[in-house]
Design an enzyme around this catalytic site. Structure first.
Site, PDB file in Angstrom:
ATOM      1  N   GLY A 138      43.004  42.742  33.303  1.00  0.00           N
ATOM      2  CA  GLY A 138      41.596  43.072  33.467  1.00  0.00           C
ATOM      3  C   GLY A 138      41.203  43.251  34.918  1.00  0.00           C
ATOM      4  N   CYS A 139      40.030  42.735  35.279  1.00  0.00           N
ATOM      5  CA  CYS A 139      39.469  42.968  36.614  1.00  0.00           C
ATOM      6  C   CYS A 139      40.351  42.418  37.736  1.00  0.00           C
ATOM      7  CB  CYS A 139      38.083  42.337  36.706  1.00  0.00           C
ATOM      8  SG  CYS A 139      36.846  43.126  35.651  1.00  0.00           S
ATOM      9  N   VAL A 140      41.148  41.410  37.452  1.00  0.00           N
ATOM     10  CA  VAL A 140      41.966  40.797  38.495  1.00  0.00           C
ATOM     11  C   VAL A 140      43.183  41.644  38.854  1.00  0.00           C
ATOM     12  CG1 VAL A 140      43.613  39.443  37.128  1.00  0.00           C
ATOM     13  CG2 VAL A 140      42.728  38.502  39.260  1.00  0.00           C
TER      14      VAL A 140
END
Length: 350
Positions: A138-140
């Site tokens: 995801g965003c990481v």
């Protein structure tokens, strides 16, 4: 020593004002008898002005199921990925034949053969290029991807490694879902891509040096952020506790990481932070006691294009390199958070 030789970003082709997107969500998610003031408030508080989508807005209503949505993802992700990888290699002064490793990350679509495989012949990469498709971070994943390139290049200092992120968040939008999580996400996320070219220590390259990285997975947080995989596609899981998790955990994590290199927060001249959303950014600023303007690049990116999931922190890194180059020899910190719940820190030297 790993050096970031180039970062190139691009956006999906269709740009819309936040108001146009709010109106579309109201038509798709809210019955005609429902008061839309909550939706207007949520979208207005996102502090996003414009976003880009992979398809024209009227096309989304024509997508019947997850299969059609995912086909649209592949059709858009491949050319967008080719654009950013090509642009990053050109900026680094390298050719596709120079690439030894291609890592691809996305959390908004799936493909087998993966998107990276579909780019090898299209871009003219060598047939023996090593490929690592990654899903689920995801965003990481933008920060984690840079960290994993560094891990690889430590052992192969003659090599060139490329990270490609393509996130088409609009294709995860759930119609007929008036849940708070879906309404928040529909006001925050946009579509874009980014590529990073990194070189091992035996290659000549300009750009910041990766000094070290740190990953941290926080216990008992699996249900805080992610997807529920359903017949209609990816249904967002987004708990309101995320800003509190940031406040509770990030200061200790950052301070411990920096201390291992004889540094303090005051020594960081550039904070390259993922634009998770206003409440998350405020939690980062407050918990780390950052000076005024430290996250200006991140706030500007959020306003201009929204949250591009894993691509966002790479857009902020590009903007930092192009618009606010820190003094040579000083330290910078690239950071992002994502499903798990987890954080990824990358210590840079400019």
């Amino acid at each position: 020593m790993t050096r970031i030789a180039a970062v190139h970003g691009a956006l999906a082709p269709y740009q819309h004002s936040q108001q146009d997107l709010t109106d579309m969500v109201a038509r798709a998610c809210l019955p005609g008898t429902v008061d839309r003031r909550v939706l207007d408030r949520l979208h207005g508080s996102a502090r996003v002005l414009t976003r880009h989508t992979a398809l024209p807005l009227d096309r989304y209503a024509e997508l019947k199921d997850f299969g059609e949505v995912n086909d649209a993802f592949i059709a858009a992700a491949v050319p967008l990925g080719a654009e950013v990888v090509g642009g990053a290699l050109e900026a680094a002064g390298l050719s596709p034949r120079d690439v030894d490793l291609l890592m691809f990350t996305s959390v908004t679509g799936i493909a087998a053969p993966s998107v990276d495989a579909r780019l090898v012949q299209r871009l003219g990469l060598r047939p023996d290029v090593k490929r690592v498709p990654v899903f689920g971070l995801g965003c990481v994943a933008g920060a984690a991807g840079v960290a994993r390139l560094h891990d690889y290049l430590l052992g192969r200092p003659d090599d060139v490694a490329v990270l490609l992120s393509v996130e088409l968040c609009s294709l995860t939008f759930q119609r007929d879902d008036p849940s708070p999580a879906n309404l928040v996400a529909s006001g925050l996320f946009g579509d874009g891509a980014a590529a990073v070219v990194a070189c091992g220590s035996r290659r000549r390259a300009a750009g910041p040096v990766v000094i070290d990285t740190r990953s941290h997975l926080y216990p008992d947080t699996e249900e805080v952020m992610g997807w529920d995989i359903t017949g209609s596609g990816f249904r967002i899981v987004l708990d309101a506790s995320v800003p509190d998790l940031v406040r509770k955990n990030l200061p200790e994590e950052v301070d411990g990481f920096l201390a291992g290199h004889g540094l303090r927060r005051q020594d960081i001249t550039a904070w390259v932070c993922h634009p998770g959303g206003p409440k998350v950014l405020e939690a980062v600023e407050e918990s780390l006691e950052l000076p005024e303007g430290a996250l200006d690049m991140t706030w500007r990116s959020l306003a201009a294009v929204g949250n591009l999931s894993s691509s966002s922190v790479l857009h902020v890194l590009r903007d930092t390199l192009e618009r606010r180059q820190p003094p040579p020899g000083t330290a910078g910190l690239l950071l992002a958070m994502g499903p798990g719940f987890c954080s990824e820190l990358v210590l840079l030297r400019w």
